[in-house]
Design a protein around this motif. Structure first.
Motif, PDB file in Angstrom:
ATOM      1  N   LEU A 140      10.122  -1.884  -9.187  1.00 42.81           N
ATOM      2  CA  LEU A 140       9.441  -1.469 -10.409  1.00 42.81           C
ATOM      3  C   LEU A 140      10.378  -0.830 -11.416  1.00 42.81           C
ATOM      4  CD1 LEU A 140       6.208   0.059  -8.804  1.00 42.81           C
ATOM      5  CD2 LEU A 140       6.495  -2.212  -9.807  1.00 42.81           C
ATOM      6  N   GLU A 182       0.743  -0.677  -7.214  1.00 43.26           N
ATOM      7  CA  GLU A 182       1.506   0.425  -6.619  1.00 43.26           C
ATOM      8  C   GLU A 182       0.487   1.454  -6.140  1.00 43.26           C
ATOM      9  OE1 GLU A 182       5.175   3.326  -7.972  1.00 43.26           O
ATOM     10  OE2 GLU A 182       3.332   3.337  -9.146  1.00 43.26           O
ATOM     11  N   THR A 195       4.263   5.138  -0.496  1.00 45.41           N
ATOM     12  CA  THR A 195       4.011   4.220  -1.602  1.00 45.41           C
ATOM     13  C   THR A 195       4.068   2.775  -1.112  1.00 45.41           C
ATOM     14  OG1 THR A 195       4.943   5.766  -3.216  1.00 45.41           O
ATOM     15  CG2 THR A 195       4.754   3.465  -3.887  1.00 45.41           C
ATOM     16  N   LEU A 197       3.646  -1.347  -2.267  1.00 49.60           N
ATOM     17  CA  LEU A 197       3.614  -2.333  -3.342  1.00 49.60           C
ATOM     18  C   LEU A 197       3.017  -3.623  -2.796  1.00 49.60           C
ATOM     19  CD1 LEU A 197       7.155  -1.870  -4.957  1.00 49.60           C
ATOM     20  CD2 LEU A 197       5.026  -0.728  -5.564  1.00 49.60           C
TER      21      LEU A 197
END
Length: 364
Positions: A140, A182, A195, A197
């Protein structure tokens, strides 16, 4: 000249022995000046001053000891940080499924679905990015999210189910569309925030029905009871002898297709609403949603029986309460309570049962 007391060599004219402290001219005996602090006999015959070689050897030994100590500490630290210490604990494994679809008949959404139960405790924010960031090699980096205005659903047991964005707000264009979710989660057995993705690619226009994936419809229909109620009078007599009695046929079959919501009750800061799922075996499941102010929703369920007679759905509320009669509007496909020929309260049909739907009714 030597001291008569300790034998140390004395300088000529010495009055006191520098080794033992005895008076030299005391004929009656020697009196010590101190009993616990003996002075070094620098004049004694057997005294030898340390050589420079011995001093150098001791320095080398001290240096080697210091180097060895540091080496042991360094090796221990290396082993700890490479084999024991873990600054980034392993991320819990989650399995996702992503796509776009239609919910509540006309709302287009882009969603990520969690396929199995999880121990997710909190969602710490979700953002959506306008590309498949997993294919760029940069992640990102350098990208800005186009929206963080997400919504989510939970199952009856509060396990996380799906996260979705309103497709209209994303400005979805005709043709192929790629996005990246996300998602930041924390879990019941960890204080870490992880996190994740996950990409989604789909073609516009969106036509697939997704309500059965996103919303909670996991409550299984109960098995047919041993004693079934009589079918509606329009049912053929021979059908009543079948193994499972169909409660109603024809136009009233629509009542099985939805969760039916009672009208919401807002009393001060208290929210109350119930959802009923009618099964074809004359059983139903009622789920009650209750919320006090900003507190979390509380859910309770009740399993009961119902029957259909003379155009009414008669709900057995339990031994301690009376039954509730819902009038069937065959043409409008509605259910409502009726007293003295007047509509009292309506049941509103929704595609599936979920906290999201309950909040929609209250506008929260």
């Amino acid at each position: 000249m030597k001291c008569k007391n300790c034998g140390a060599r004395l300088n000529d004219g010495a009055k006191v022995c520098p080794n033992c402290g005895a008076f030299i001219d005391d004929k009656d005996g020697y009196v010590l000046l101190t009993s616990d602090d003996m002075m070094t006999d620098i004049y004694a015959d057997d005294y030898q001053e340390p050589s420079k070689k011995n001093k150098k050897s001791r320095g080398v030994i001290w240096l080697l000891s210091a180097v060895l100590t540091l080496a042991v500490i360094g090796l221990g630290a290396y082993y700890y940080f490479t084999n024991i210490y873990d600054p980034t604990p392993d991320m819990p494994k989650l399995t996702f499924e992503a796509s776009a679809g239609i919910i509540n008949d006309d709302e287009e959404v882009v969603y990520v679905l969690l396929k199995e139960d999880s121990k997710i405790e909190y969602i710490h924010g979700v953002s959506i990015y306008p590309t498949d960031a997993t294919q760029t090699g940069r992640g990102l980096n350098g990208l800005s999210p186009i929206s963080s205005d997400y919504e989510y659903t939970k199952s009856i047991d509060s396990t996380f189910r799906a996260i979705f964005f309103d497709a209209d707000k994303l400005g979805v264009q005709k043709g192929k569309n790629s996005y990246t979710f996300e998602m930041k989660f924390s879990f019941y057995d960890s204080d870490e925030v992880f996190t994740y993705l996950y990409p989604v690619t789909f073609n516009y226009p969106i036509t697939a029905e997704a309500a059965d994936l996103i919303f909670d419809h996991t409550q299984e229909e109960t098995t047919a009871p041993e004693e079934t109620t009589a079918p509606e009078e329009t049912t053929k007599p021979e059908e009543s002898t079948t193994k499972q009695t169909t409660a109603v046929s024809g136009d009233a079959s629509f009542i099985y297709d939805f969760y039916w919501y009672t009208e919401p009750v807002l009393n001060g800061d208290e929210y109350h609403i119930s959802a009923i799922k009618f099964n074809k075996d004359n059983t139903y499941v009622s789920t009650t949603y209750f919320k006090d102010g900003s507190a979390a929703w509380q859910l309770s369920t009740y399993n009961g029986k119902y029957k259909i007679e003379n155009g009414f759905v008669i709900v057995n509320n339990g031994e301690a309460t009376e039954s509730t009669y819902y009038k069937i509007d065959y043409s409008g496909k509605e259910l409502f309570e009726e007293e003295n020929g007047k509509k009292v309260a309506s049941l509103t049909s929704r595609k599936y049962n979920s906290i999201k739907n309950a909040e929609d009714f209250f506008g929260i």
